[in-house]
Design an enzyme around this catalytic site. Structure first.
Site, short mmCIF file in Angstrom:
data_model
loop_
_atom_site.label_atom_id
_atom_site.label_comp_id
_atom_site.label_asym_id
_atom_site.label_seq_id
_atom_site.Cartn_x
_atom_site.Cartn_y
_atom_site.Cartn_z
N LYS A 28 4.30 15.88 3.07
CA LYS A 28 3.77 14.61 3.57
C LYS A 28 2.79 14.85 4.71
O LYS A 28 1.76 14.17 4.81
CB LYS A 28 4.92 13.70 4.02
CG LYS A 28 4.48 12.30 4.44
CD LYS A 28 5.69 11.41 4.70
CE LYS A 28 5.27 9.98 5.00
NZ LYS A 28 6.43 9.08 5.18
N ILE A 30 -0.98 3.09 5.29
CA ILE A 30 -1.43 2.86 6.67
C ILE A 30 -1.51 4.17 7.44
O ILE A 30 -2.49 4.44 8.15
CB ILE A 30 -0.49 1.86 7.37
CG1 ILE A 30 -0.53 0.51 6.66
CG2 ILE A 30 -0.87 1.70 8.84
CD1 ILE A 30 0.47 -0.51 7.18
N ASN A 66 13.18 -3.16 2.14
CA ASN A 66 14.03 -1.98 2.24
C ASN A 66 15.02 -2.16 3.38
O ASN A 66 15.04 -3.20 4.04
CB ASN A 66 13.18 -0.72 2.42
CG ASN A 66 12.28 -0.82 3.64
OD1 ASN A 66 12.74 -0.87 4.76
ND2 ASN A 66 10.96 -0.87 3.40
#
Length: 413
Positions: free
Chosen positions: A346, A314, A217
């Site tokens: 989130k 993670i 990315n």
């Protein structure tokens, strides 16, 4: 909302060096706001600055005499430039013109302002202001890089219309943004994270397709590296787990270089326990079982089928650990729309304590750049920050985390 930190300016002394630019008028407002917060403000003007704003104006707002002359018989009888530079808690240069930045970068001391800046043993915060072409000129950017490496802090410049009629980066930051950066600089100067361990992930990951290709990315790692550097300046022991980036390792930080998401997870787990975990890396969501040899294009043939496998999350794994969970777990949300709503979702889904959300849509123009406009999203509300240089975002974030950590948790051993 996140509680407003205690007024750190009360009883502090700020030495304000005013450079010779039209933006000097904003420094009058800065003096007023500093005084309202209980700070003592001492002002030093360059000769050019006095052509834009009079010494009397600064004297009236600060309640102090204004300093201009390096060769003043009365001031220098007592080595006034040394006393001024050493008696301040912070030195602020606003506006910092291209000429003044150049003299600072090269260690010149040919007037009172530059002599003060060379003689000080305190932190220096500069607010650049100049024409867009001057700011973007390679010479200015070299000088800025030198000053950053020397530990000088920056706020701005901002994008906007110039007094000359041009538009772009070069406008001096507004007084509220400078005031926020002064707060952050004074707070971090106290080294509130001494004895704490901070883990930061930064940059992208690369998931190999074959020996020649990979999935990745656009993350530059600038924000994560800036956070690691700010945490180190605040006294923390910092472990930076970095994906492939094209920027230098920050000083005073233990760096673990990785390529893939699996390697990043292993490095994070090896670095635990920690007091704070900051997941600023843009970890690839998917990986591929890489081909042992380069996949060849077959003339007229169908494209290869790539079977994707989900990478470990993670941030969620760290946030939901039953043992060795850091006291504060912070994630990042780079969104292209519905920034706050997506960040709140989130926050709940990952189980972390804070999300630093920013807009990376094409219209924002910030992805991979040197500035960010973020929202700090927690269970107790949303705090919106103005557009700031990534180093200033890092300083403010570290100050907020140190404040939250406070004395509520013992340092990890």
């Amino acid at each position: 909302m996140i509680p407003v930190q205690q007024n750190i300016l009360s009883g502090r002394t700020v030495l304000l060096v005013v450079g010779g630019g039209v933006a000097a008028y904003k420094s009058l407002e800065l003096v007023r706001r500093l005084r309202e917060r209980g700070a003592r403000v001492r002002v030093a003007l360059t000769a050019a600055a006095a052509r834009f704003v009079t010494p009397l104006s600064f004297a009236s707002l600060s309640g102090e005499r204004v300093f201009e002359d390096l060769f003043s018989l009365t001031d220098e009888q007592e080595m006034g430039h040394i006393r001024l530079s050493r008696e301040a808690d912070l030195v602020v240069v606003a506006p910092a013109t291209a000429h003044l930045l150049a003299r600072m970068a090269h260690g010149l001391a040919d007037d009172l302002a530059t002599t003060l800046l060379l003689a000080t043993d305190k932190r220096v915060l500069v607010a650049p202001a100049m024409n867009v072409r001057m700011w973007l000129h390679p010479a200015t950017q070299r000088n800025v890089a030198t000053l950053r490496a020397d530990g000088v802090l920056f706020v701005g410049p901002e994008d906007g219309e110039m007094a000359c009629g041009e538009f772009g980066p070069g406008r001096m930051s507004e007084p509220p943004a400078i005031l926020a950066s002064i707060d952050a600089a004074l707070h971090s100067a106290e080294r509130p994270l001494v004895g704490r361990h901070v883990i930061v992930t930064s940059g992208p990951t690369r998931e190999p397709i074959d020996p020649a290709r990979f999935l990745s990315n656009r993350s530059s790692g600038k924000q994560g590296h800036a956070i690691a550097a700010a945490a180190a300046r605040a006294g923390a022991q910092v472990t930076l787990v970095s994906g492939p980036v094209e920027i230098a390792d920050p000083p005073g930080v233990t760096v673990r270089h990785v390529e893939t998401a699996l390697e990043m997870l292993a490095a994070v787990e090896a670095a635990l326990p920690a007091d704070i975990f900051i997941g600023a890396a843009a970890v690839a969501d998917w990986r591929i079982e890489p081909a042992p040899d380069k996949i060849k294009k077959q003339p007229g043939g169908a494209p290869p089928t790539l079977v994707l496998r989900e990478n470990p999350d993670i941030l969620a794994l760290v946030a939901r650990r039953e043992s060795e969970r850091p006291a504060l777990v912070v994630g990042f949300a780079a969104e292209t729309r519905d920034v706050i709503a997506n960040a709140q979702e989130k926050l709940a889904r990952k189980g972390c304590d804070l999300i630093v959300a920013n807009d990376v849509s094409a219209a924002s123009g910030v992805f991979g750049g040197d500035a960010n406009e973020v929202r700090l999203v927690g269970a107790d509300g949303v705090e919106s920050w103005p557009r700031l240089d990534k180093s200033e975002v890092a300083a403010r974030l570290v100050a907020r985390l140190a404040e939250r950590l406070g004395a509520t948790a013992e340092p990890v051993r």
